[in-house]
Design an enzyme around this catalytic site. Structure first.
Site, PDB file in Angstrom:
ATOM      1  N   CYS A   2       0.585  -1.458  -0.242  1.00 45.38           N
ATOM      2  CA  CYS A   2       0.130  -0.413   0.142  1.00 45.38           C
ATOM      3  C   CYS A   2       1.128   1.087   0.276  1.00 45.38           C
ATOM      4  O   CYS A   2       2.104   0.815   0.324  1.00 45.38           O
ATOM      5  CB  CYS A   2      -1.019  -0.165   1.454  1.00 45.38           C
ATOM      6  SG  CYS A   2      -2.472  -0.925   1.290  1.00 45.38           S
ATOM      7  N   ARG A  27       5.268   0.034  -5.349  1.00 46.87           N
ATOM      8  CA  ARG A  27       5.194  -0.689  -4.255  1.00 46.87           C
ATOM      9  C   ARG A  27       3.835  -1.520  -4.657  1.00 46.87           C
ATOM     10  O   ARG A  27       4.113  -2.783  -3.383  1.00 46.87           O
ATOM     11  CB  ARG A  27       4.440   0.243  -3.383  1.00 46.87           C
ATOM     12  CG  ARG A  27       5.497   1.416  -2.821  1.00 46.87           C
ATOM     13  CD  ARG A  27       5.234   2.062  -1.736  1.00 46.87           C
ATOM     14  NE  ARG A  27       4.234   1.499  -0.875  1.00 46.87           N
ATOM     15  CZ  ARG A  27       5.132   2.116   0.447  1.00 46.87           C
ATOM     16  NH1 ARG A  27       6.363   2.002   0.684  1.00 46.87           N
ATOM     17  NH2 ARG A  27       4.772   0.595   1.870  1.00 46.87           N
ATOM     18  N   TRP A  75      -3.147  -2.380  -1.970  1.00 47.46           N
ATOM     19  CA  TRP A  75      -2.637  -3.943  -1.825  1.00 47.46           C
ATOM     20  C   TRP A  75      -3.759  -4.576  -1.493  1.00 47.46           C
ATOM     21  O   TRP A  75      -3.556  -5.045   0.110  1.00 47.46           O
ATOM     22  CB  TRP A  75      -1.039  -4.499  -1.902  1.00 47.46           C
ATOM     23  CG  TRP A  75      -0.534  -5.144  -2.843  1.00 47.46           C
ATOM     24  CD1 TRP A  75      -0.554  -5.353  -3.870  1.00 47.46           C
ATOM     25  CD2 TRP A  75      -0.504  -6.662  -2.449  1.00 47.46           C
ATOM     26  NE1 TRP A  75      -0.249  -6.719  -4.364  1.00 47.46           N
ATOM     27  CE2 TRP A  75      -0.482  -7.038  -3.071  1.00 47.46           C
ATOM     28  CE3 TRP A  75      -0.349  -7.004  -0.583  1.00 47.46           C
ATOM     29  CZ2 TRP A  75      -0.018  -9.117  -3.442  1.00 47.46           C
ATOM     30  CZ3 TRP A  75      -0.233  -8.454  -0.775  1.00 47.46           C
ATOM     31  CH2 TRP A  75      -0.017  -8.719  -1.967  1.00 47.46           C
ATOM     32  N   ASN A 101      -1.625   1.833   5.838  1.00 48.38           N
ATOM     33  CA  ASN A 101      -0.975   1.008   5.399  1.00 48.38           C
ATOM     34  C   ASN A 101      -0.728  -0.541   6.087  1.00 48.38           C
ATOM     35  O   ASN A 101      -0.051   0.136   7.544  1.00 48.38           O
ATOM     36  CB  ASN A 101      -0.249   1.604   4.597  1.00 48.38           C
ATOM     37  CG  ASN A 101       0.970   0.792   4.472  1.00 48.38           C
ATOM     38  OD1 ASN A 101       1.029  -0.233   4.326  1.00 48.38           O
ATOM     39  ND2 ASN A 101       2.394   1.592   4.557  1.00 48.38           N
ATOM     40  N   GLY A 102      -0.917  -1.432   6.353  1.00 51.85           N
ATOM     41  CA  GLY A 102      -0.792  -2.631   7.387  1.00 51.85           C
ATOM     42  C   GLY A 102      -1.529  -3.684   7.500  1.00 51.85           C
ATOM     43  O   GLY A 102      -2.787  -3.658   6.470  1.00 51.85           O
ATOM     44  N   GLU A 475      15.857 -24.832  -1.470  1.00 57.63           N
ATOM     45  CA  GLU A 475      15.280 -23.177  -1.785  1.00 57.63           C
ATOM     46  C   GLU A 475      16.647 -22.342  -1.489  1.00 57.63           C
ATOM     47  O   GLU A 475      16.870 -21.988  -2.762  1.00 57.63           O
ATOM     48  CB  GLU A 475      14.288 -22.874  -0.680  1.00 57.63           C
ATOM     49  CG  GLU A 475      14.140 -21.738  -0.495  1.00 57.63           C
ATOM     50  CD  GLU A 475      13.460 -21.140  -1.689  1.00 57.63           C
ATOM     51  OE1 GLU A 475      13.242 -21.962  -2.331  1.00 57.63           O
ATOM     52  OE2 GLU A 475      14.020 -19.939  -1.318  1.00 57.63           O
ATOM     53  N   LYS A 479      17.985 -20.307  -5.307  1.00 55.97           N
ATOM     54  CA  LYS A 479      17.825 -19.192  -5.262  1.00 55.97           C
ATOM     55  C   LYS A 479      19.402 -18.344  -5.559  1.00 55.97           C
ATOM     56  O   LYS A 479      19.034 -17.794  -6.304  1.00 55.97           O
ATOM     57  CB  LYS A 479      17.756 -18.353  -3.650  1.00 55.97           C
ATOM     58  CG  LYS A 479      16.817 -17.231  -3.179  1.00 55.97           C
ATOM     59  CD  LYS A 479      15.558 -17.663  -3.333  1.00 55.97           C
ATOM     60  CE  LYS A 479      14.486 -18.384  -4.225  1.00 55.97           C
ATOM     61  NZ  LYS A 479      13.604 -18.008  -4.039  1.00 55.97           N
ATOM     62  N   GLU A 482      19.021 -18.513  -8.941  1.00 56.61           N
ATOM     63  CA  GLU A 482      18.308 -18.204 -10.423  1.00 56.61           C
ATOM     64  C   GLU A 482      19.129 -16.904  -9.979  1.00 56.61           C
ATOM     65  O   GLU A 482      18.865 -16.012 -10.872  1.00 56.61           O
ATOM     66  CB  GLU A 482      17.015 -18.491  -9.320  1.00 56.61           C
ATOM     67  CG  GLU A 482      16.607 -17.653  -8.655  1.00 56.61           C
ATOM     68  CD  GLU A 482      15.036 -18.200  -8.456  1.00 56.61           C
ATOM     69  OE1 GLU A 482      14.467 -17.770  -8.931  1.00 56.61           O
ATOM     70  OE2 GLU A 482      15.076 -18.281  -7.053  1.00 56.61           O
ATOM     71  N   HIS A 498      25.148 -41.527  -2.583  1.00 55.74           N
ATOM     72  CA  HIS A 498      24.618 -42.581  -3.845  1.00 55.74           C
ATOM     73  C   HIS A 498      24.898 -42.232  -5.226  1.00 55.74           C
ATOM     74  O   HIS A 498      24.235 -42.316  -6.053  1.00 55.74           O
ATOM     75  CB  HIS A 498      23.214 -42.903  -3.432  1.00 55.74           C
ATOM     76  CG  HIS A 498      23.300 -43.771  -2.147  1.00 55.74           C
ATOM     77  ND1 HIS A 498      22.681 -45.037  -2.081  1.00 55.74           N
ATOM     78  CD2 HIS A 498      22.488 -43.033  -1.158  1.00 55.74           C
ATOM     79  CE1 HIS A 498      23.187 -45.529  -0.779  1.00 55.74           C
ATOM     80  NE2 HIS A 498      22.067 -44.216   0.059  1.00 55.74           N
ATOM     81  N   LYS A 587       8.256 -13.534 -13.040  1.00 51.39           N
ATOM     82  CA  LYS A 587       7.897 -13.367 -11.216  1.00 51.39           C
ATOM     83  C   LYS A 587       6.733 -14.800 -11.522  1.00 51.39           C
ATOM     84  O   LYS A 587       6.360 -14.474 -10.088  1.00 51.39           O
ATOM     85  CB  LYS A 587       7.694 -11.940 -10.572  1.00 51.39           C
ATOM     86  CG  LYS A 587       6.831 -11.756  -9.912  1.00 51.39           C
ATOM     87  CD  LYS A 587       8.081 -11.816  -8.804  1.00 51.39           C
ATOM     88  CE  LYS A 587       7.608 -11.896  -7.256  1.00 51.39           C
ATOM     89  NZ  LYS A 587       8.482 -13.014  -6.163  1.00 51.39           N
TER      90      LYS A 587
HETATM   91  C1  F6R Z   1      11.543 -18.672  -7.349  1.00 53.95           C
HETATM   92  C2  F6R Z   1      10.295 -18.631  -6.940  1.00 53.95           C
HETATM   93  C3  F6R Z   1       9.578 -19.109  -7.778  1.00 53.95           C
HETATM   94  C4  F6R Z   1       8.312 -19.272  -7.784  1.00 53.95           C
HETATM   95  C5  F6R Z   1       7.478 -20.186  -8.576  1.00 53.95           C
HETATM   96  C6  F6R Z   1       6.353 -20.193  -8.404  1.00 53.95           C
HETATM   97  O1  F6R Z   1      12.378 -17.826  -6.318  1.00 53.95           O
HETATM   98  O2  F6R Z   1       9.608 -17.326  -6.685  1.00 53.95           O
HETATM   99  O3  F6R Z   1       9.756 -20.897  -7.575  1.00 53.95           O
HETATM  100  O4  F6R Z   1       7.778 -20.695  -6.580  1.00 53.95           O
HETATM  101  O5  F6R Z   1       7.083 -19.544 -10.049  1.00 53.95           O
HETATM  102  O6  F6R Z   1       5.219 -19.106  -7.933  1.00 53.95           O
HETATM  103  P1  F6R Z   1       3.918 -18.805  -7.430  1.00 53.95           P
HETATM  104  O7  F6R Z   1       3.755 -18.899  -5.042  1.00 53.95           O
HETATM  105  O8  F6R Z   1       3.573 -17.238  -7.558  1.00 53.95           O
HETATM  106  O9  F6R Z   1       2.683 -19.577  -7.370  1.00 53.95           O
END
Ligand code: F6R
Length: 592
Positions: A2, A27, A75, A101-102, A475, A479, A482, A498, A587
């Site tokens: 927000c 934002r 948001w 906001n919050g 994970e 990270k 990517e 293995h 994203k």
């Molecule tokens: C990695 C990442 C992706 C998402 C995946 C699922 O940092 O962001 O692996 O986690 O594309 O996305 P959502 O959570 O939006 O379904």
């Protein structure tokens, strides 16, 4: 999450407020609105869902002249994006208007208390209770400021609040706790905003509000008090030296770093969904099969949920949605509960997976960040993580919200099934409340930067973990690959011998994720195996190279991932890459 704008001076407030909201668009938002007072004391409230420019064009607020008002980009966190849920919100009389906001964590209790007193609510938001609370206290208090003080005493959660009222039409009342708020100081005019870019073209002088600061802003005066003493606080005037784009990131070099620093808040907000999770847990407990389904990072959060359920003897599975949708889905029935996890709520594979499971009569519960997204409309029940908009492509704060929600959900299922003692449940729940503070400590660990420098040119990384920290290994590796484009594999530590151990050598760095508990010694043996092949080993966990505070082993994945997010970020920056926009990635993956 927000954006807030406020203006009081001699200019035309509606135009200035919308200009300020435009500067806060980065934002993330789904609705926009303003409230302003005209010369006759009337408050006007044009607002709608949509982009700032669309709402402005449609409602043409600048037709009327006004010198005071507040604006908001919403948001959604409580209630889908819509005209009624858009901010600002008014009390019953329409004479008090609030933008916020919050998250007000106790809004359900406050809403029912105020409804019993006869207050009528129009929206589904948590914010509207603030307008009605101020209205309630204004009946007995002498000034708006003292009604605001009383209101603040009742609020639990995070907020940056602006209030305007026809009762004192020359002032904007403000308050802050955990959500950002600045006052931009002009000449004969003042500005209020969640972030400096909103007013940087008008003034570079600003006051930064601290937690529990409140007060009012008029054309020529700014009065700030703090709720702890009720006394006026002398605020330092900051000269903003950043450019607009640095200011958007609140001084952080990248959105990803800013979002990692928001992880403590993301954890706190995810905990506020306990009621929703409890309802889902009650339904899941009646099913004979529980499946977590998600993609990428969200899948790793689901895996943590599976391990926690298994820890209490409850069978559970976790699936990658793109695999699930073409095979496992055929085995779904009305005795199965599917938990989908998704930040965006728009991931094509996740949507297809839950649609398929629904057709087979499975119960669908979803853990989602974006309110009103497609997944929320398909699901039977939803729990929101309320992490706020995530702008960097690589998910960080949303992962914290997802892991925490999956953890709490699994503990609630165990309780509903009578598999966890009341004592153990209470111990874990109270430790969960300490997690936001411990995440903050983990984020502040300066050693991460050094370790990143020592490993920035390493070509091969292995992330190893066992049991509940195996998802942390996956994970951490995801990270790093990517955003740094280096080869990183996440592996269950016991599987190294293995096959993969064959490629360990002195050019390999192994990140070994440890936790207290039954597998600690086994993990140490795996570390020795890696060292014996010449690999450099960096331990991750309590009292480790990448150190995090001590917690219960079941909650360790929530802390252990934090230094790995930071490590990936620093390595990416050291390589001269842009961690916010990694190549080839989007994203929201809305195609198969
Ligand atoms: C990695 C990442 C992706 C998402 C995946 C699922 O940092 O962001 O692996 O986690 O594309 O996305 P959502 O959570 O939006 O379904």
């Amino acid at each position: 999450m927000c954006g807030i704008s406020g203006y009081v001076g001699n200019g035309n407030a509606p135009e200035i407020l919308f200009d300020m909201l435009k500067k806060l668009e980065y934002r993330g938002y789904d609705s926009a609105g303003i409230a302003y007072i005209t010369g006759d004391g009337t408050i006007h409230l044009p607002k709608d869902k949509g982009k700032v420019d669309e709402v402005r064009r449609k409602l043409r607020p600048e037709r009327l002249k006004s010198t005071i008002g507040v604006g908001h980009t919403r948001w959604a966190t409580h209630g889908a994006p819509s005209q009624v849920n858009a901010h600002p919100h008014a009390d019953c009389s329409g004479e008090i208007v609030v933008a916020h906001n919050g998250i007000i964590e106790n809004y359900v209790d406050l809403k029912s208390e105020l409804s019993e007193l006869g207050h009528k609510f129009k929206s589904e938001t948590d914010t509207e209770v603030i307008a009605h609370l101020v209205e309630h206290y204004m009946a007995s208090e002498k000034s708006v400021l003292s009604a605001l003080e009383k209101t603040l005493e009742r609020l639990k959660g995070s907020f940056a609040i602006t209030v305007i009222t026809s009762r004192e039409p020359d002032k904007i009342f403000i308050a802050r706790n955990e959500s950002p708020m600045l006052v931009g100081l002009g000449v004969g005019e003042n500005f209020i905003a969640s972030d400096a870019p909103a007013f940087l073209s008008k003034t570079k002088k600003a006051l930064i509000l601290e937690d529990m600061d409140y007060g009012f802003v008029s054309k020529k005066t700014v009065v700030i008090k703090n709720l702890s003493t009720r006394k006026e606080v002398k605020k330092k005037v900051h000269k903003i030296t950043w450019g607009a784009s640095e200011a958007e990131k609140e001084g952080f070099q990248h959105f990803m770093l800013k979002e990692i620093h928001e992880e403590p808040n993301a954890a706190r907000n995810a905990l506020s969904a306990e009621k929703e999770l409890e309802e889902i847990a009650g339904k899941l407990a009646k099913k004979t099969r529980i499946c977590f389904v998600a993609c990428g990072t969200a899948y790793h959060a689901g895996l943590v949920g599976k391990y926690i359920l298994e820890n209490y003897g409850i069978p559970a599975e976790a699936f990658v949605a793109s695999e699930f949708r073409y095979s496992t889905v055929e085995t779904m029935d009305d005795k199965t509960g599917v938990v989908s996890i998704t930040q965006s709520g728009e991931t094509a594979d996740t949507i297809a997976a839950i649609k398929g499971a629904k057709k087979k009569d499975a119960y669908i519960a979803s853990i989602v960040n974006v309110v009103g997204s497609s997944v929320t409309r398909i699901s039977d029940d939803v729990a929101y993580i309320r992490a706020g908009p995530e702008i960097a492509v690589a998910s960080t704060k949303a992962y914290i919200g997802q892991v925490l929600s999956c953890t709490l959900l699994s503990l609630l299922v165990a309780r509903a099934k009578g598999r966890i003692s009341a004592h153990e449940f209470e111990h874990l729940k109270s430790e969960l409340k300490n997690i936001p503070r411990k995440i903050k400590e983990a984020v502040e660990n300066r050693r991460i930067n050094e370790i990143a420098e020592e490993n920035a040119s390493t070509k091969k990384f292995f992330f190893i973990g066992r049991n509940i920290n195996y998802p942390t290994a996956l994970e951490g590796a995801l990270k790093l690959k990517e955003i740094s484009y280096v080869h990183a594999e996440g592996y269950p530590a016991g599987e190294l011998k293995h096959g993969p151990i064959a490629i360990l050598d002195q050019d390999t760095t192994v990140l070994a994720i440890t936790a207290e508990g039954k597998l600690r010694d086994k993990m140490h043996s795996n570390i020795q195996e890696a060292k014996a092949r010449g690999a450099k080993v960096i331990t991750v966990g309590f009292e480790c190279d990448l150190d995090v505070p001590k917690t219960d082993p079941l909650l360790s994945p929530i802390l252990n991932i934090v230094p790995l997010h930071m490590l990936a970020y620093y390595i990416s920056v050291l390589k001269g890459l842009d961690p916010d926009k990694p190549r080839n990635l989007a994203k929201s993956v809305t195609v198969e």
